[in-house]
Design a protein around this motif. Structure first.
Motif, short mmCIF file in Angstrom:
data_model
loop_
_atom_site.label_atom_id
_atom_site.label_comp_id
_atom_site.label_asym_id
_atom_site.label_seq_id
_atom_site.Cartn_x
_atom_site.Cartn_y
_atom_site.Cartn_z
N UNK A 526 -25.80 46.18 -115.32
CA UNK A 526 -26.96 47.07 -115.13
C UNK A 526 -26.54 48.30 -114.35
N UNK A 527 -26.23 49.39 -115.05
CA UNK A 527 -25.86 50.62 -114.34
C UNK A 527 -27.03 51.30 -113.64
N UNK A 528 -28.25 50.88 -113.95
CA UNK A 528 -29.43 51.47 -113.30
C UNK A 528 -29.63 50.87 -111.91
N UNK A 529 -29.51 49.54 -111.82
CA UNK A 529 -29.77 48.85 -110.57
C UNK A 529 -28.49 48.56 -109.81
N UNK A 530 -28.66 48.01 -108.62
CA UNK A 530 -27.52 47.69 -107.77
C UNK A 530 -27.99 47.27 -106.39
N UNK A 531 -27.07 47.04 -105.46
CA UNK A 531 -27.45 46.62 -104.11
C UNK A 531 -28.19 47.72 -103.35
N UNK A 540 -32.28 43.43 -96.30
CA UNK A 540 -32.57 43.30 -97.73
C UNK A 540 -31.63 42.23 -98.29
N UNK A 541 -32.18 41.26 -98.97
CA UNK A 541 -31.36 40.20 -99.55
C UNK A 541 -30.90 40.62 -100.94
N UNK A 542 -29.72 41.24 -101.02
CA UNK A 542 -29.14 41.63 -102.31
C UNK A 542 -28.54 40.41 -102.99
N UNK A 543 -29.00 40.12 -104.20
CA UNK A 543 -28.51 38.92 -104.91
C UNK A 543 -27.98 39.31 -106.28
N UNK A 544 -26.65 39.36 -106.45
CA UNK A 544 -26.09 39.59 -107.79
C UNK A 544 -26.37 38.38 -108.67
N UNK A 545 -26.84 38.62 -109.88
CA UNK A 545 -27.19 37.53 -110.79
C UNK A 545 -26.45 37.71 -112.11
N UNK A 546 -26.49 36.68 -112.91
CA UNK A 546 -25.79 36.70 -114.20
C UNK A 546 -26.79 36.40 -115.30
N UNK A 547 -26.75 37.20 -116.34
CA UNK A 547 -27.71 37.06 -117.43
C UNK A 547 -27.30 35.94 -118.38
N UNK A 548 -28.28 35.26 -118.91
CA UNK A 548 -28.01 34.28 -119.95
C UNK A 548 -27.63 34.96 -121.27
N UNK A 549 -28.19 36.15 -121.44
CA UNK A 549 -27.94 36.90 -122.67
C UNK A 549 -28.03 38.37 -122.34
N UNK A 550 -27.19 39.19 -122.96
CA UNK A 550 -27.21 40.63 -122.72
C UNK A 550 -27.24 41.37 -124.05
#
Length: 610
Positions: A526-531, A540-550
């Motif tokens: 996601x180049x739009x979002x980030x920490x 702020x609780x920054x949580x990197x996540x992983x997509x099931x599908x992209x």
């Protein structure tokens, strides 16, 4: 139990009693409050709980009569007040009942002249006690059956009303709940297009508390920005490309735009110069080449114009209009923010909820941030005039800021925020928003998108016009996040004071969780979002996540509540499934905590929505 006394020199006497389901100490604090007297005895009734005070109470015949408070008592187990006037003598007594959560309320009326007046007085006070019991039962119901609300805010694009709402509900609550949930018209938003989804309460299991009844609302704003033009978008993009303080996450895209723009300018200038310096034949050839280039560009533009216009005006146009406070954009920004603040205020005023959570995606996260900022400043000064106040949890948050505790973990900081919010509610302040959950938030580029320069952004942060998590301290002026506010009477005199959170203290009481897909490749992740911690605070609780599908090339910005996968199940790294993290961040299984808090909040606060 009711009975009539025999005829005496002082007249007849009537006594009536009832047993409301509330402890005697709490009922004593509730029963004689002015707003409560109006509800269970009747309008225009006045009975200050103070010896020698003038009262206005019903006489045996139902009319209002003046009297004086001649005796009051107040103990840990109850209270009693006696008033005497020319036409009647009234005593109201509250005592402990058969159990800790029961009370006995006795009303004795003396000096009644006739048996007819006794019957009238009996009917009136029996009706008053019946109203009292109904009010207490309603308070018990609200305490023991808490509800929570979730507001979903969509991102850029030409969204359809309800589309985001239903997709979000399917992902968070699961498709299996479709048979048990129901959809109704949203009567709070003011729009006939909006719907509200109700998810019934879920009982707790061993090791996990239950989920209270949950209402999910959508803040739909796409219809408020529909007239964007390609010129406005290009002007916004040009201003961004020309900026010097380009954030690293966007650096590669900005440089690509700069290079492509430079190449286009050089090609046009080169063709024009080549045509001018060559011989007529060459000039004709050059002109032909230029014409061919223009023709090819025209064909490409015709083929891709619909998609390009939709991308520019339908998607980027939303961001261009919202992030730029130009005169032609101010009205749109105002309408969107007003709609959000209005929905939040109506949820607070309804009296139906113990808690509110906001979940926002993409540009919706910037809208949510603004809405919370403005709504906080409308609500933070309100309270229901509690008898006692405590500030231990707020002081703990302020101490953590003063000592600049860098060693404080995110989990410990969030516990401080929860305790401060609970204390705020016990102090009868109506702020209900416990959590902000952002997904794919462009606020990660805050200085670049929200201000003209990094210096301007820092100034807005320091002035606390842009609240941070944790909040910015006021410095050496008294308490870091609050101040003492004296309460004024109608005659201008002061009657006590309270400690009030300041305009920048929002995230002392509200947790902020930010989910994002880490970028990889050119547009992967996601180049739009980030920490967000770098600009909006270390709590702020920054949580990197992983997509099931992209999507194409791994682009995942629009997949934050997409439940599809290669086999329907998450196959990535443990603890990073974006759906599991979203559910965990919303913290919806909070039934026991909300019940416990509801029983600590003063009972009279539940009268506001009666």
């Amino acid at each position: 139990m009711n009975h009539l006394a025999s005829n005496r020199v002082s007249g007849l006497r009537m006594r009536v009693s009832s047993s409301p389901h509330m402890g005697s100490a709490e009922l004593s604090n509730l029963l004689f409050r002015p707003e409560m007297l109006q509800k269970w005895i009747g309008p225009d009734v006045k009975m200050p709980f103070r010896k020698g005070a003038l009262t206005t109470l019903p006489a045996p015949d139902g009319s209002l009569a003046k009297s004086l408070v001649t005796r009051i008592t107040k103990t840990d187990d109850g209270a009693s007040i006696t008033t005497e006037g020319a036409r009647t003598c009234l005593t109201i007594t509250i005592a402990s009942g058969r159990s800790a959560d029961l009370s006995v309320v006795r009303i004795t009326v003396g000096q009644i002249e006739t048996a007819m007046d006794v019957r009238k007085s009996l009917a009136f006070w029996q009706g008053a006690l019946n109203r009292l019991v109904r009010i207490i039962e309603e308070i018990r119901r609200r305490r023991n059956s808490p509800k929570q609300a979730v507001i979903v805010i969509h991102g850029i694009g030409e969204q359809q009303p309800g589309q985001t709402l239903l997709d979000f509900v399917d992902a968070v609550f699961g498709g299996a709940t479709r048979g048990s949930r129901w959809v109704k018209q949203d009567t709070l938003s003011g729009s006939f297009e909006m719907r509200k989804v109700t998810i019934p309460a879920v009982a707790g299991t061993e090791g996990r508390e239950g989920m209270p009844t949950t209402h999910v609302y959508e803040l739909y704003w796409a219809h408020l920005i529909v007239d964007s033009t390609i010129e406005q978008v290009l002007a916004w993009m040009r201003s961004l490309v020309m900026r010097r303080d380009v954030p690293p996450l966007l650096g590669v895209y900005v440089w690509i735009a700069r290079i492509l723009a430079s190449i286009a300018v050089l090609v046009v200038l080169g063709l024009a110069l080549w045509s001018a310096v060559r011989d007529p034949t060459a000039a004709a050839v050059g002109g032909g080449v230029a014409a061919a280039v223009v023709a090819v560009v025209g064909i490409i533009w015709k083929l891709f114009r619909p998609a390009g216009m939709r991308l520019f005006t339908g998607f980027l146009g939303d961001a261009a209009r919202y992030f730029q406070p130009k005169p032609e954009n101010v009205a749109h920004r105002q309408e969107i923010r007003e709609a959000g603040v209005r929905l939040l205020e109506r949820l607070h005023e309804s009296g139906d909820y113990q808690r509110i959570v906001i979940a926002a995606h993409s540009l919706g996260s910037a809208i949510a941030y603004d809405i919370l900022t403005f709504a906080w400043n409308r609500i933070r000064l309100q309270d229901a005039k509690p008898d006692d106040r405590c500030y231990h949890a707020l002081t703990a948050v302020e101490d953590a800021l003063q000592k600049q505790r860098e060693d404080l973990s995110i989990d410990d900081a969030r516990k401080l925020q929860v305790a401060a919010w609970q204390e705020l509610r016990i102090n009868t302040k109506p702020w209900l928003v416990t959590d902000l959950v952002t997904m794919g938030s462009p606020l990660t580029h805050g200085p670049y998108l929200m201000a003209n320069s990094s210096k301007d952004f820092s100034a807005l942060i320091e002035s606390r016009l842009f609240p941070t998590c944790p909040p910015q301290s006021q410095g050496n002026r008294g308490r870091p996040l609050s101040y003492v506010l004296a309460h004024l009477s109608t005659d201008g005199t002061t009657h006590g004071s309270s400690i009030v959170p300041d305009h920048g203290a929002l995230f002392a009481f509200t947790r902020w969780t930010n989910l994002y897909f880490p970028t990889h490749g050119f547009i992967g992740g996601d180049p739009v979002g980030g920490p967000l911690q770098q600009f909006f605070g270390r709590w702020v609780s920054d949580r990197p996540v992983q997509a099931r599908k992209a999507g194409i090339l791994g682009f995942a910005h629009t997949y934050y509540w997409n439940v599809d996968g290669p086999s329907g199940d998450y196959v990535g790294r443990p603890g990073q499934d974006h759906i599991d993290c979203l559910r965990d961040s919303l913290d919806l299984y909070a039934d026991c905590r909300l019940r416990a808090l509801a029983n600590r909040i003063p009972a009279h606060t539940y009268l506001r929505a009666e």
